[in-house]
Design an enzyme around this catalytic site. Structure first.
Site, mmCIF file in Angstrom:
data_model
loop_
_atom_site.group_PDB
_atom_site.id
_atom_site.type_symbol
_atom_site.label_atom_id
_atom_site.label_comp_id
_atom_site.label_asym_id
_atom_site.label_seq_id
_atom_site.Cartn_x
_atom_site.Cartn_y
_atom_site.Cartn_z
ATOM 1 N N CYS A 223 0.831 -1.182 -0.127
ATOM 2 C CA CYS A 223 -0.073 -0.146 0.061
ATOM 3 C C CYS A 223 1.048 1.211 0.054
ATOM 4 C CB CYS A 223 -1.064 0.022 1.027
ATOM 5 S SG CYS A 223 -2.041 -1.454 1.360
ATOM 6 N N CYS B 165 1.820 3.696 -2.948
ATOM 7 C CA CYS B 165 1.186 4.985 -3.579
ATOM 8 C C CYS B 165 0.480 5.739 -2.566
ATOM 9 C CB CYS B 165 -0.163 4.110 -4.261
ATOM 10 S SG CYS B 165 0.243 3.598 -5.874
ATOM 11 N N HIS B 166 0.335 5.323 -1.255
ATOM 12 C CA HIS B 166 -0.462 5.983 -0.254
ATOM 13 C C HIS B 166 0.677 6.756 0.734
ATOM 14 C CE1 HIS B 166 -4.370 4.763 -1.457
ATOM 15 N NE2 HIS B 166 -3.869 3.375 -1.532
ATOM 16 N N MET C 236 -8.270 2.111 -6.649
ATOM 17 C CA MET C 236 -7.432 1.216 -6.884
ATOM 18 C C MET C 236 -8.027 -0.190 -7.332
ATOM 19 S SD MET C 236 -6.640 0.122 -2.940
ATOM 20 C CE MET C 236 -7.946 -0.525 -1.862
ATOM 21 N N HIS D 221 6.674 10.509 -11.267
ATOM 22 C CA HIS D 221 6.848 9.071 -10.836
ATOM 23 C C HIS D 221 8.147 8.565 -11.679
ATOM 24 C CE1 HIS D 221 6.014 5.341 -9.099
ATOM 25 N NE2 HIS D 221 5.762 4.734 -10.247
ATOM 26 N N HIS E 114 1.352 6.525 -16.626
ATOM 27 C CA HIS E 114 2.406 5.635 -16.132
ATOM 28 C C HIS E 114 3.154 5.023 -17.590
ATOM 29 C CE1 HIS E 114 4.511 2.352 -14.050
ATOM 30 N NE2 HIS E 114 4.412 3.061 -13.128
#
Length: 542
Positions: free
Chosen positions: A49, A52-53, A90, A332, A374
């Protein structure tokens, strides 16, 4: 096939990330877990997790998961989100986590997040190990294989990299590295600097912060020559154009570390914390992509939460010169245009592609794209109408977006969207080769197995999807990532055994790049994900 918009599930952080302690609840009404369950949930969060978080759950690609937000949703709603996913957030975890694990995770994210410790240069030096002394390196390859067509394949959850002979389709070695390696890099072709034997030494960056050095000239038992841990969680690595330094970027602590590329001794730590493009101080400013610039003695370092690209001049690391370019938040991953001057990187939660000019060291363009771009290592090719172009998949929608990237020869098309292709599902990677008529896109982020397990092939001239290839139909398995061999005649794809990733039942399926027919299979792999061909990566072949 049904088209649904889904974004990236958090794919991973380090298993061994230390925490400062277990949260203590003062009210019986507050969410609570036993110490053992808290530790189990903490590990799952770091693995699945936090990428991303965020470690502190403040959000980036994923939503903010601080208790002030999660407690409003409540236990039952959170369990359903984790189990089934959301169209705007998600994908599902019901094929990876048990019902009991999902319940614990829903409780865990309603509790205060533990703050991990910092990591000093002194501690990094304690975690530096040399397995083969540089003086004992061979002066020629110790095998008769074509090492320039080797593939280095991430075996994600067992913390290994498989070295595969691209000519013979044989596994040469399974090398222990950091957990869930995210990226591998070697010294690449540089227009002003020269590294000896580029492509011989490879450097892996694990999500546990471990940097590992691999020597492809060695016998399999001696290919791992050195390692050092530079963070508790990390994502990217790059080598200087002269082969002298290697740099690793940390998610936590938020910093990047310069090490001696020969010995792997850590030399310098640079904090990534600072004030973002909105004028707010950011404590968890993660270092995402790091790339050597082909035309200058510098690295590009993306500061995810700051929304800045840093161009770091490594010609004098004792007096480091850093140019900080304001761009857009949540930078990213990205790739260079064919000239090596412009770097194209996804600011994925801002729904933009960012372009910076490494010559002027300024922001060149912001391209508005769809939800959560992405590109991975990206793709460049020539379009009949727009000329040279680049492209990206999206984590949040089934779409490939293509833009012009030749301001010198096609000024009117530069940094403008040329066209878009709707695919069946959201994807993670796009790849091509100059000799190929096609570019390939995966759809790993779609929850429906039929889509998630399929890769789509798109014609460069017609812009149409010419073939959808389903790699597997096994529950809990996905199709992910493509890589061409050195001469562009083959495309290597991965069957990612997400459900039982620690078993050797993942596969690489190889296709003829022209006929699109299956050519060979390599079995016995542990969760093969990213693949890196030596020749293509060293020579910037996209």
């Amino acid at each position: 096939m049904k088209k649904t918009n889904f974004s990236l599930s958090a794919l991973g952080m380090a298993v061994g990330l230390a925490a400062s302690g277990v949260a203590v609840n003062v009210s019986a009404a507050e969410p609570t877990l036993s110490e053992a369950d808290f530790e189990q949930a903490k590990t799952i969060y770091f693995q699945r997790c936090a990428g991303c978080h965020g470690t502190l759950r403040k959000g980036a690609t994923g939503k903010n998961l601080e208790p002030k937000n999660t407690q409003k949703l409540g236990q039952e709603r959170l369990e359903k989100i984790i189990q089934y996913g959301t169209e705007g957030g998600m994908n599902n975890f019901d094929d990876i986590l048990s019902a009991d694990e999902i319940k614990k995770m829903a409780t865990y994210i309603q509790m205060e997040p533990p703050v991990p410790p910092e990591m000093s240069l002194a501690l990094m030096k304690e975690r530096h190990h040399v397995f083969v002394e540089p003086k004992d390196y061979p002066t020629k390859p110790m095998h008769g294989r074509n090492w320039e067509n080797f593939f280095l394949v991430i075996e994600r959850d067992v913390g290994k990299v498989a070295v595969i002979d691209g000519d013979k389709k044989e596994v040469v070695a399974h090398i222990p590295t950091g957990y869930a390696v995210h990226v591998l890099k070697a010294a690449e072709h540089h227009n002003t600097l020269h590294a000896k034997n580029p492509g011989r030494f490879w450097y892996t960056q694990g999500r546990d912060g471990k940097l590992t050095k691999i020597d492809l000239w060695q016998t399999p038992d001696k290919m791992k020559v050195a390692e050092v841990q530079i963070a508790y969680d990390a994502r990217d690595v790059a080598v200087s154009g002269d082969g002298k330094y290697v740099v690793g970027g940390g998610y936590w602590p938020p910093h990047f570390v310069i090490a001696d590329a020969e010995t792997m001794e850590p030399l310098k730590v640079v904090s990534a914390r600072g004030v973002n493009v909105d004028g707010e101080y950011v404590n968890e400013s993660r270092v995402a992509a790091i790339y050597d610039t082909p035309n200058h003695p510098s690295w590009l370092v993306s500061m995810k939460e700051l929304g800045q690209m840093w161009q770091v001049d490594y010609s004098d690391i004792d007096n480091l010169k850093i140019t900080k370019m304001d761009t857009a938040k949540f930078l990213h991953d990205g790739f260079f245009d064919p000239t090596g001057r412009y770097f194209q990187i996804a600011a994925n939660a801002s729904n933009k592609m960012v372009v910076v000019d490494t010559q002027t060291q300024k922001l060149e363009a912001l391209i508005d794209v769809d939800k959560l771009p992405h590109p991975g290592p990206g793709a460049n090719w020539n379009d009949p109408k727009c000329g040279p172009v680049g492209g990206t998949t999206h984590l949040g929608v089934g779409k490939v977006t293509v833009w012009g990237n030749d301001p010198a020869g096609h000024k009117d098309q530069a940094w403008k969207i040329c066209y878009e292709v709707e695919t069946d599902g959201a994807g993670v990677f796009i790849r091509t080769h100059p000799k190929s008529d096609y570019f390939w896109a995966d759809q790993t982020k779609h929850p429906e197995p039929e889509v998630q397990q399929s890769i789509q092939v798109i014609d460069k001239k017609t812009r149409e999807i010419v073939k959808t290839i389903r790699l597997t139909d096994k529950p809990g398995y996905a199709a992910v990532h493509m890589e061409f061999n050195n001469d562009g005649s083959e495309v290597w794809t991965s069957v990612w055994n997400r459900k039982d990733s620690k078993e050797p039942n993942g596969e690489i399926i190889i296709f003829d790049a022209k006929t699109l027919e299956e050519k060979a299979r390599i079995k016995g792999l542990f969760a093969p994900t990213g693949k890196f061909n030596v020749h293509n990566r060293v020579n910037h072949v996209t």
